[in-house]
Design a protein around this motif. Structure first.
Motif, PDB file in Angstrom:
ATOM      1  N   TYR A  97     -35.381  -3.850 -53.486  1.00 10.98           N
ATOM      2  CA  TYR A  97     -35.334  -5.310 -53.448  1.00 10.98           C
ATOM      3  C   TYR A  97     -36.328  -5.902 -52.449  1.00 10.98           C
ATOM      4  O   TYR A  97     -36.593  -7.102 -52.496  1.00 10.98           O
ATOM      5  CB  TYR A  97     -33.912  -5.783 -53.141  1.00 10.98           C
ATOM      6  N   GLU A  98     -36.863  -5.062 -51.541  1.00  8.31           N
ATOM      7  CA  GLU A  98     -37.943  -5.551 -50.684  1.00  8.31           C
ATOM      8  C   GLU A  98     -39.171  -5.949 -51.501  1.00  8.31           C
ATOM      9  O   GLU A  98     -39.926  -6.843 -51.112  1.00  8.31           O
ATOM     10  CB  GLU A  98     -38.330  -4.475 -49.665  1.00  8.31           C
TER      11      GLU A  98
ATOM     12  N   CYS B 144     -32.291 -13.836 -43.148  1.00  5.81           N
ATOM     13  CA  CYS B 144     -32.628 -14.052 -44.563  1.00  5.81           C
ATOM     14  C   CYS B 144     -32.569 -15.533 -44.903  1.00  5.81           C
ATOM     15  O   CYS B 144     -33.481 -16.076 -45.545  1.00  5.81           O
ATOM     16  CB  CYS B 144     -31.657 -13.255 -45.440  1.00  5.81           C
TER      17      CYS B 144
ATOM     18  N   GLU C 195     -33.179  -4.996 -60.558  1.00  5.15           N
ATOM     19  CA  GLU C 195     -34.420  -5.147 -59.801  1.00  5.15           C
ATOM     20  C   GLU C 195     -35.642  -4.717 -60.609  1.00  5.15           C
ATOM     21  O   GLU C 195     -36.586  -5.487 -60.783  1.00  5.15           O
ATOM     22  CB  GLU C 195     -34.334  -4.329 -58.507  1.00  5.15           C
TER      23      GLU C 195
ATOM     24  N   ILE D  45     -32.377  -1.198 -50.733  1.00  6.23           N
ATOM     25  CA  ILE D  45     -33.179  -2.039 -49.844  1.00  6.23           C
ATOM     26  C   ILE D  45     -34.660  -1.915 -50.173  1.00  6.23           C
ATOM     27  O   ILE D  45     -35.385  -2.916 -50.256  1.00  6.23           O
ATOM     28  CB  ILE D  45     -32.905  -1.671 -48.371  1.00  6.23           C
TER      29      ILE D  45
ATOM     30  N   SER E  90     -38.545  -3.792 -42.636  1.00  8.85           N
ATOM     31  CA  SER E  90     -38.349  -2.551 -43.390  1.00  8.85           C
ATOM     32  C   SER E  90     -37.993  -1.377 -42.494  1.00  8.85           C
ATOM     33  O   SER E  90     -37.582  -0.320 -43.002  1.00  8.85           O
ATOM     34  CB  SER E  90     -39.619  -2.233 -44.185  1.00  8.85           C
TER      35      SER E  90
ATOM     36  N   ASN F 192     -28.795 -10.286 -39.997  1.00  9.98           N
ATOM     37  CA  ASN F 192     -29.731 -10.177 -41.117  1.00  9.98           C
ATOM     38  C   ASN F 192     -29.457 -11.257 -42.149  1.00  9.98           C
ATOM     39  O   ASN F 192     -30.382 -11.756 -42.793  1.00  9.98           O
ATOM     40  CB  ASN F 192     -29.630  -8.789 -41.757  1.00  9.98           C
TER      41      ASN F 192
ATOM     42  N   GLU G 125     -30.748  -7.210 -50.033  1.00  6.58           N
ATOM     43  CA  GLU G 125     -31.434  -6.694 -48.852  1.00  6.58           C
ATOM     44  C   GLU G 125     -30.480  -6.561 -47.669  1.00  6.58           C
ATOM     45  O   GLU G 125     -30.639  -5.674 -46.820  1.00  6.58           O
ATOM     46  CB  GLU G 125     -32.586  -7.630 -48.492  1.00  6.58           C
ATOM     47  N   CYS G 126     -29.471  -7.429 -47.596  1.00 12.60           N
ATOM     48  CA  CYS G 126     -28.505  -7.396 -46.486  1.00 12.60           C
ATOM     49  C   CYS G 126     -27.283  -6.536 -46.791  1.00 12.60           C
ATOM     50  O   CYS G 126     -26.318  -6.542 -46.009  1.00 12.60           O
ATOM     51  CB  CYS G 126     -28.055  -8.825 -46.153  1.00 12.60           C
TER      52      CYS G 126
END
Length: 359
Positions: free
Chosen positions: A171-172, A268, A334, A168, A139, A264, A226-227
């Motif tokens: 979606y984390e 992932c 999300e 980001i 993060s 990343n 996330e990427c």
């Protein structure tokens, strides 16, 4: 399955035999750092070439073909070009933060890269709270993106950074809930123990049956978001923001963002293979001892890389299949669908484990 800890223990014994303990630990740290940097660069080159060829395949093209056989040297040519390009300083930008942001993103990416378990005993960072550490360090990368957008003094960069930060951080939550679902199944947050359990009892995606399969699908969706990759690449949308948060970057500063994006993607995919597909653990079928013995002869790092590149292909397939979403659609997906569904999956997995309904 070969235990790589034998090699690390032997190396530590050799070093402590010729130098003090502190010097041996320092030497080992330098060797591990060089290993991480080398692997980081090598996998970036492989993934960039793989992305170009898979993109060309989906679009009925050939991809890079001119530099080297089948275009194999094209990425090396691009790297050399990036190294020789001038780093341009914007006149009214915050130079300290502008220059620091790419290094922050790469540092976070390298640290999470070191968390991947490559083989039995072949992990670099392994804590009893490894999953929590992975999520916490991962993060930090969004801070570098926000700093890049704000310090550039450019409206396109700022809008791209705000989009990226919102996306980001959102979606984390889904990725964290999905990992928590698998922690509920395994009962541990240590990556080495998670892989060892899957080597003994079978892969989590099979042990957890329907909830684990659904969690894996959600992970693939949230992982691309996330990427910052399509169809969730709105923070870098060329048609609107030229290049998003790294519009004002040039030379290797831009190269660091480019490098971190592809690594990343690998991280992932590597975490997906670790959490769901057994990591370095071979496939195992009860009763087929001959087959299992043959599978165990394959090195763990080969299993890990094979599964990881399979997930990389799935993520690239997702990118080059679906069109780009709007920012409101990304956040609605999300908060209205994925996050509530992952919460339900966590409860279902907890019930399955409590009632003994897992394999």
């Amino acid at each position: 399955m070969f235990d790589f800890q034998i090699v690390s223990t032997w190396l530590h014994g050799v070093l402590t035999g010729v130098m003090p303990e502190w010097a041996a630990i320092l030497t080992e740290s330098v060797l591990v750092a060089l290993l991480i940097i080398t692997l980081y660069a090598v996998f970036a080159i492989v993934l960039i070439y793989m992305e170009r060829k898979i993109c060309a395949f989906f679009q009925c093209r050939l991809g890079p073909m001119r530099v080297g056989k089948w275009g194999l040297l094209q990425v090396f040519s691009d790297v050399f070009k990036m190294l020789t390009k001038e780093i341009i300083e914007m006149r009214q930008s915050d130079r300290l933060l502008h220059n620091m942001a790419p290094f922050l993103v790469v540092a976070a990416s390298m640290t999470t890269f070191a968390c991947l378990p490559w083989n039995m005993g072949g992990h670099i960072i392994d804590f009893n709270v490894g999953v929590f550490f992975f999520l916490a360090i991962g993060s930090i990368g969004v801070v570098g993106i926000l700093l890049a957008g704000w310090s550039s003094n450019n409206k396109y960069s700022l809008i791209g950074a705000m989009r990226s930060g919102a996306q980001i951080i959102s979606y984390e939550l889904s990725i964290g809930m999905v990992m928590l679902t698998m922690i509920c199944l395994t009962g541990t947050m240590s990556f080495s123990e998670i892989c060892q359990q899957q080597a003994d009892y079978g892969w989590n995606i099979l042990r957890g049956h329907v909830p684990a399969v659904l969690a894996f699908i959600i992970y693939l969706i949230a992982g691309n978001a996330e990427c910052n990759r399509g169809p969730f690449d709105l923070p870098e949308s060329e048609s609107e923001l030229t290049a998003g948060y790294h519009t004002e970057y040039s030379g290797m500063h831009f190269g660091y963002y480019y490098l971190a994006e592809y690594l990343n993607l690998f991280i992932c995919a590597g975490m997906a293979s670790t959490i769901f597909l057994g990591g370095w653990a071979p496939i195992y079928f009860p009763g087929l001892e001959g087959f299992n013995d043959v599978m165990a002869m394959i090195p763990g790092c080969v299993w890990f890389l094979g599964k990881t590149f399979f997930v990389v292909f799935l993520l690239m397939w997702e990118r080059w299949t679906f069109p780009r979403l709007r920012i409101d659609q990304i956040l609605s997906l999300e908060w209205k669908y994925l996050l509530p569904f992952t919460m339900v999956l966590l409860v279902v997995m907890a019930l399955c484990v409590s009632l003994g309904l897992t394999f």
